[in-house]
Design a protein around this motif. Structure first.
Motif, PDB file in Angstrom:
ATOM      1  N   SER A 479       0.836  -1.198   0.000  1.00  0.00           N
ATOM      2  CA  SER A 479       0.000   0.000   0.000  1.00  0.00           C
ATOM      3  C   SER A 479       0.876   1.255   0.000  1.00  0.00           C
ATOM      4  CB  SER A 479      -0.924   0.001   1.221  1.00  0.00           C
ATOM      5  OG  SER A 479      -0.174   0.162   2.412  1.00  0.00           O
ATOM      6  N   ILE A 480       0.241   2.373  -0.331  1.00  0.00           N
ATOM      7  CA  ILE A 480       0.963   3.645  -0.320  1.00  0.00           C
ATOM      8  C   ILE A 480       1.424   3.967   1.097  1.00  0.00           C
ATOM      9  CG2 ILE A 480       0.695   6.131  -0.658  1.00  0.00           C
ATOM     10  CD1 ILE A 480      -1.072   5.532  -3.027  1.00  0.00           C
ATOM     11  N   ALA A 481       0.566   3.693   2.082  1.00  0.00           N
ATOM     12  CA  ALA A 481       0.944   3.957   3.471  1.00  0.00           C
ATOM     13  C   ALA A 481       2.169   3.135   3.874  1.00  0.00           C
ATOM     14  CB  ALA A 481      -0.236   3.651   4.401  1.00  0.00           C
ATOM     15  N   GLU A 482       2.220   1.867   3.442  1.00  0.00           N
ATOM     16  CA  GLU A 482       3.369   1.020   3.774  1.00  0.00           C
ATOM     17  C   GLU A 482       4.632   1.525   3.096  1.00  0.00           C
ATOM     18  OE1 GLU A 482       1.004  -3.254   4.392  1.00  0.00           O
ATOM     19  OE2 GLU A 482       1.824  -2.682   2.443  1.00  0.00           O
ATOM     20  N   ASN A 483       4.502   2.028   1.880  1.00  0.00           N
ATOM     21  CA  ASN A 483       5.665   2.562   1.183  1.00  0.00           C
ATOM     22  C   ASN A 483       6.205   3.813   1.878  1.00  0.00           C
ATOM     23  OD1 ASN A 483       6.632   1.452  -1.658  1.00  0.00           O
ATOM     24  ND2 ASN A 483       4.458   0.966  -1.460  1.00  0.00           N
ATOM     25  N   ILE A 484       5.315   4.661   2.357  1.00  0.00           N
ATOM     26  CA  ILE A 484       5.752   5.870   3.061  1.00  0.00           C
ATOM     27  C   ILE A 484       6.411   5.506   4.389  1.00  0.00           C
ATOM     28  CG2 ILE A 484       4.963   8.003   4.170  1.00  0.00           C
ATOM     29  CD1 ILE A 484       2.793   8.202   2.051  1.00  0.00           C
ATOM     30  N   ALA A 485       5.865   4.503   5.062  1.00  0.00           N
ATOM     31  CA  ALA A 485       6.378   4.116   6.381  1.00  0.00           C
ATOM     32  C   ALA A 485       7.612   3.225   6.305  1.00  0.00           C
ATOM     33  CB  ALA A 485       5.283   3.397   7.171  1.00  0.00           C
ATOM     34  N   VAL A 505       1.723  14.654  -0.993  1.00  0.00           N
ATOM     35  CA  VAL A 505       1.218  13.359  -1.439  1.00  0.00           C
ATOM     36  C   VAL A 505      -0.271  13.234  -1.134  1.00  0.00           C
ATOM     37  CG1 VAL A 505       1.385  10.851  -1.072  1.00  0.00           C
ATOM     38  CG2 VAL A 505       3.459  12.224  -1.200  1.00  0.00           C
ATOM     39  N   ASP A 506      -0.697  13.845  -0.039  1.00  0.00           N
ATOM     40  CA  ASP A 506      -2.062  13.696   0.440  1.00  0.00           C
ATOM     41  C   ASP A 506      -3.087  14.135  -0.606  1.00  0.00           C
ATOM     42  OD1 ASP A 506      -3.845  13.201   2.912  1.00  0.00           O
ATOM     43  OD2 ASP A 506      -4.468  15.207   2.250  1.00  0.00           O
ATOM     44  N   ARG A 507      -2.736  15.138  -1.381  1.00  0.00           N
ATOM     45  CA  ARG A 507      -3.713  15.696  -2.311  1.00  0.00           C
ATOM     46  C   ARG A 507      -4.115  14.716  -3.401  1.00  0.00           C
ATOM     47  NH1 ARG A 507      -0.173  20.027  -5.918  1.00  0.00           N
ATOM     48  NH2 ARG A 507       1.402  18.530  -6.638  1.00  0.00           N
ATOM     49  N   PHE A 508      -3.181  13.893  -3.902  1.00  0.00           N
ATOM     50  CA  PHE A 508      -3.581  12.949  -4.938  1.00  0.00           C
ATOM     51  C   PHE A 508      -3.991  11.597  -4.357  1.00  0.00           C
ATOM     52  CE2 PHE A 508       0.972  11.757  -4.745  1.00  0.00           C
ATOM     53  CZ  PHE A 508       0.908  10.384  -4.784  1.00  0.00           C
ATOM     54  N   GLY A 526      -0.149   2.701 -11.625  1.00  0.00           N
ATOM     55  CA  GLY A 526      -1.316   3.395 -11.081  1.00  0.00           C
ATOM     56  C   GLY A 526      -1.007   4.802 -10.613  1.00  0.00           C
ATOM     57  N   VAL A 527       0.281   5.132 -10.470  1.00  0.00           N
ATOM     58  CA  VAL A 527       0.671   6.493 -10.081  1.00  0.00           C
ATOM     59  C   VAL A 527       1.708   6.980 -11.087  1.00  0.00           C
ATOM     60  CG1 VAL A 527       0.169   6.192  -7.620  1.00  0.00           C
ATOM     61  CG2 VAL A 527       2.428   5.599  -8.492  1.00  0.00           C
ATOM     62  N   SER A 528       1.766   8.275 -11.270  1.00  0.00           N
ATOM     63  CA  SER A 528       2.693   8.852 -12.236  1.00  0.00           C
ATOM     64  C   SER A 528       4.109   8.883 -11.674  1.00  0.00           C
ATOM     65  CB  SER A 528       2.251  10.270 -12.598  1.00  0.00           C
ATOM     66  OG  SER A 528       2.407  11.124 -11.477  1.00  0.00           O
ATOM     67  N   ILE A 535       6.085  10.256  -3.125  1.00  0.00           N
ATOM     68  CA  ILE A 535       5.978   9.216  -2.098  1.00  0.00           C
ATOM     69  C   ILE A 535       7.344   8.955  -1.458  1.00  0.00           C
ATOM     70  CG2 ILE A 535       5.497   6.759  -1.708  1.00  0.00           C
ATOM     71  CD1 ILE A 535       3.326   6.953  -3.847  1.00  0.00           C
ATOM     72  N   THR A 536       8.393   8.913  -2.267  1.00  0.00           N
ATOM     73  CA  THR A 536       9.731   8.690  -1.705  1.00  0.00           C
ATOM     74  C   THR A 536      10.181   9.873  -0.861  1.00  0.00           C
ATOM     75  OG1 THR A 536      10.823   9.584  -3.672  1.00  0.00           O
ATOM     76  CG2 THR A 536      10.355   7.230  -3.660  1.00  0.00           C
ATOM     77  N   ILE A 537       9.767  11.081  -1.241  1.00  0.00           N
ATOM     78  CA  ILE A 537      10.107  12.256  -0.422  1.00  0.00           C
ATOM     79  C   ILE A 537       9.378  12.194   0.911  1.00  0.00           C
ATOM     80  CG2 ILE A 537       9.906  14.764  -0.291  1.00  0.00           C
ATOM     81  CD1 ILE A 537      10.300  14.835  -3.323  1.00  0.00           C
ATOM     82  N   ALA A 538       8.099  11.805   0.882  1.00  0.00           N
ATOM     83  CA  ALA A 538       7.343  11.655   2.131  1.00  0.00           C
ATOM     84  C   ALA A 538       7.988  10.602   3.027  1.00  0.00           C
ATOM     85  CB  ALA A 538       5.897  11.276   1.809  1.00  0.00           C
TER      86      ALA A 538
END
Length: 634
Positions: A479-485, A505-508, A526-528, A535-538
């Protein structure tokens, strides 16, 4: 990386020593000695029983033949000699037969013998099943340890190793070659043990029955050994080339799959397909030659075995006629002759598996023997308080010993300051970051973190204080959350969302059906490209490191988002040291210090305004770009 680059060893290269590699491969089984001893014990019992079996069946044959002769003589005494006194040859033949005149076949005794034979073969089969099970456990444990050793080795290899090896080649060694080793050991180990024990046991029984016939059977061993050695010597280089070609083909496929969009955009499908067919043909040719040459061993061995069988049958018949052997003994000997040649044929048939497995082992051992990065210090040092002060003191570095890249470079990055590094491609900007992260070791001078030489620190300890965002984004399936964490164990959802908001990241993510629980694959489908970079910056923001390293971290986002991220990062960088590598100079105007590098040296140093006033290298770079990007946002 383009196709064909860093393809490793070329065709015609000599392989490693087969005997040395084979012994080293067997050495991987040393921790499984108890299981191997169990395999040997069960194989010995199984083979012993199988060797006894023909002798028992031969006794049954003697009972049947003796009963037939006894009944025949009881009814027609003249049948044997044709009405005359038995000749000397007939007397010798009858002397080998145990019979009672007038008494026919004792079916009770024959049944008892056959029952014993059935029990012997059944117990031998049971021992064989248990033996195979133990051998399988031992092999899979050894393969598991080998994979673990390779994984540990990969973590100890320097970055320079991966720079010189295509990913597909490394993956082929870790997966295909290790799987081939496990398959080889699993299919051959217990079989070879059983075959060798069978040869010894059968040979002993053959000498027990008839030393003459045993010597005739032994003639096949030197011939078989010569054939196996000659053919095997020619086949081994082909197996080595087969697995090299497999690695090259995997590397090409991995490159083309990773960059399939670019291949299509630039219309290189035909060239990629041609390269694939070329590598595929090489693999086909080497595989065909390896299997064909190695496959010659088995039919040659079968031919020798058949000749041996004919010789034993002829001489055995003469020995029965002369009274030297009973018919049952000859029957047993013929069975032993088959048992004697069968394991030799089986070993020959497994030659291609063994050679293929050793060829794969050579490639894995080559990886395990690759030079490692410098070991960690025995008594590592660490700053008492990590504030983020980084100093390069007369640093020198070169990738090639003959080609200096950085010579006598010194700079100081104070805590809370942002140091921007700019310059043309190849100036050494990313190299500075690699040296700071200890991906490479300096060849001169030193780098300190809060006064402690980073060479005296554990790499893990050093890197735990550094957050890094590269131009090439990396995401994993989740998931995106797992990638950020990732890298921030125990982070809460609120912390993940806060970091996502800071990195925009939150906006998209809010527009996605599953939000932060949206699952993406390792390609970020699924993401650009810009969203992947956000996401990597977050991820780096959430880690809250003492030092931030941003290597073209915003190159895939639009100018407006880039400036917004820079402003958000300015808040997050409070009290932290930041190294920013950028080509778009409009994004680093607010940096405390800007370093201009050319040919591995700092040619200018200062802030944005002072460097423009100097009207030097920085001013030329700045004027060459469109500075209106920031003005549009302002």
């Amino acid at each position: 990386m383009g196709p064909g680059r860093f393809m490793g060893a070329q065709p015609g290269e000599k392989s490693m020593d087969f005997k040395v590699s084979g012994k080293r491969l067997l050495g991987r089984l040393r921790p499984e000695r108890p299981l191997i001893l169990g395999v040997l014990a069960l194989a010995t019992v199984s083979v012993t029983l199988q060797v006894i079996g023909p002798k028992v069946l031969g006794h049954a044959t003697d009972l049947i033949f003796g009963g037939y002769i006894g009944k025949l003589i009881g009814k027609h005494p003249q049948a044997v000699s044709g009405g005359h006194a038995p000749s000397h040859q007939q007397q010798e033949l009858l002397s080998t037969i145990h019979f009672t005149p007038g008494v026919g076949i004792d079916f009770g005794a024959v049944g008892t013998v056959l029952l014993w034979a059935a029990l012997i073969y059944a117990f031998a089969g049971l021992c064989g099943v248990i033996q195979a099970r133990l051998a399988n456990v031992a092999v899979q444990r050894a393969a598991n340890r080998l994979r673990g050793d390779v994984e540990d080795k990969l973590s100890r290899l320097p970055l320079s190793y991966y720079d010189k090896q295509p990913r597909g080649e490394v993956l082929s060694r870790v997966t295909n070659d290790i799987d081939n080793i496990a398959t080889t050991l699993q299919q051959t180990m217990s079989q070879i043990i059983a075959s060798l024990l069978t040869v010894v046991g059968v040979l002993a029984m053959m000498f027990y029955i008839s030393w003459l016939l045993a010597l005739i059977a032994l003639v096949s061993i030197p011939a078989s050994a010569v054939i196996a050695a000659k053919v095997g010597k020619r086949a081994q280089p082909q197996f080595v080339q087969q697995w090299k070609s497999t690695g090259k083909l995997n590397a090409h496929i991995e490159e083309m799959y990773t960059g399939h969009s670019l291949v299509k955009v630039f219309g290189r499908q035909e060239e990629a397909a041609a390269q694939f067919h070329e590598e595929n043909e090489k693999l086909y040719a080497s595989s065909f030659r390896a299997q064909f040459i190695s496959g010659l061993i088995q039919p040659c061995m079968m031919f020798i075995g058949n000749l041996n069988y004919v010789a034993v049958a002829v001489v055995g018949g003469l020995r029965v006629a002369s009274g030297a052997l009973s018919i049952g003994d000859v029957q047993a000997f013929i069975q032993y002759s088959r048992q004697f040649s069968q394991p030799l044929t089986q070993v020959a048939a497994m030659a291609n598996l063994v050679q293929s497995g050793v060829a794969s082992a050579e490639r894995v051992f080559e990886l395990l023997d690759a030079p490692e990065q410098t070991p960690e210090p025995e008594q590592p040092e660490r700053p008492e308080i990590v504030q983020g002060k980084v100093a390069f003191e007369h640093v020198a570095f070169r990738y090639d010993p003959e080609k200096p890249l950085i010579e006598d470079l010194s700079l100081v990055a104070d805590p809370g300051h942002t140091v921007a590094i700019v310059g043309p491609t190849g100036a050494g900007k990313t190299t500075l970051v690699n040296l700071l992260m200890r991906f490479y070791e300096v060849t001169g001078g030193r780098i300190t973190l809060d006064g402690v030489d980073i060479a005296a620190m554990n790499r893990e300890e050093l890197r735990s204080h550094i957050g890094m965002v590269l131009q090439d984004t990396w995401l994993f399936g989740g998931s995106i959350a797992e990638n950020i964490a990732y890298g921030s164990e125990g982070a809460t959802r609120d912390q993940v969302v806060a970091a996502a908001k800071a990195a925009h990241v939150d906006r998209f993510v809010r527009t996605l059906p599953e939000g932060y629980d949206t699952v993406i694959d390792d390609e970020g489908t699924g993401v650009s490209a810009g969203e992947k970079q956000l996401i990597t910056i977050a991820r780096a923001f959430l880690a809250e490191p003492s030092i931030l390293v941003l290597d073209e971290a915003t190159s895939s986002v639009d100018t407006r988002t880039e400036v917004l991220i820079q402003r958000a990062m300015a808040k997050l960088r409070a009290g932290r040291t930041a190294f920013v590598i950028a080509h778009r100079l409009s994004t680093i105007r607010d940096a405390d210090t800007i370093l201009v590098m050319e040919n591995g040296a700092i040619v200018e140093q200062g802030d944005h305004t002072s460097l423009l006033l100097q009207d030097g290298a920085y001013a030329r770079l700045y004027k060459a770009q469109f500075a209106q990007a920031v003005a549009e946002v302002d």
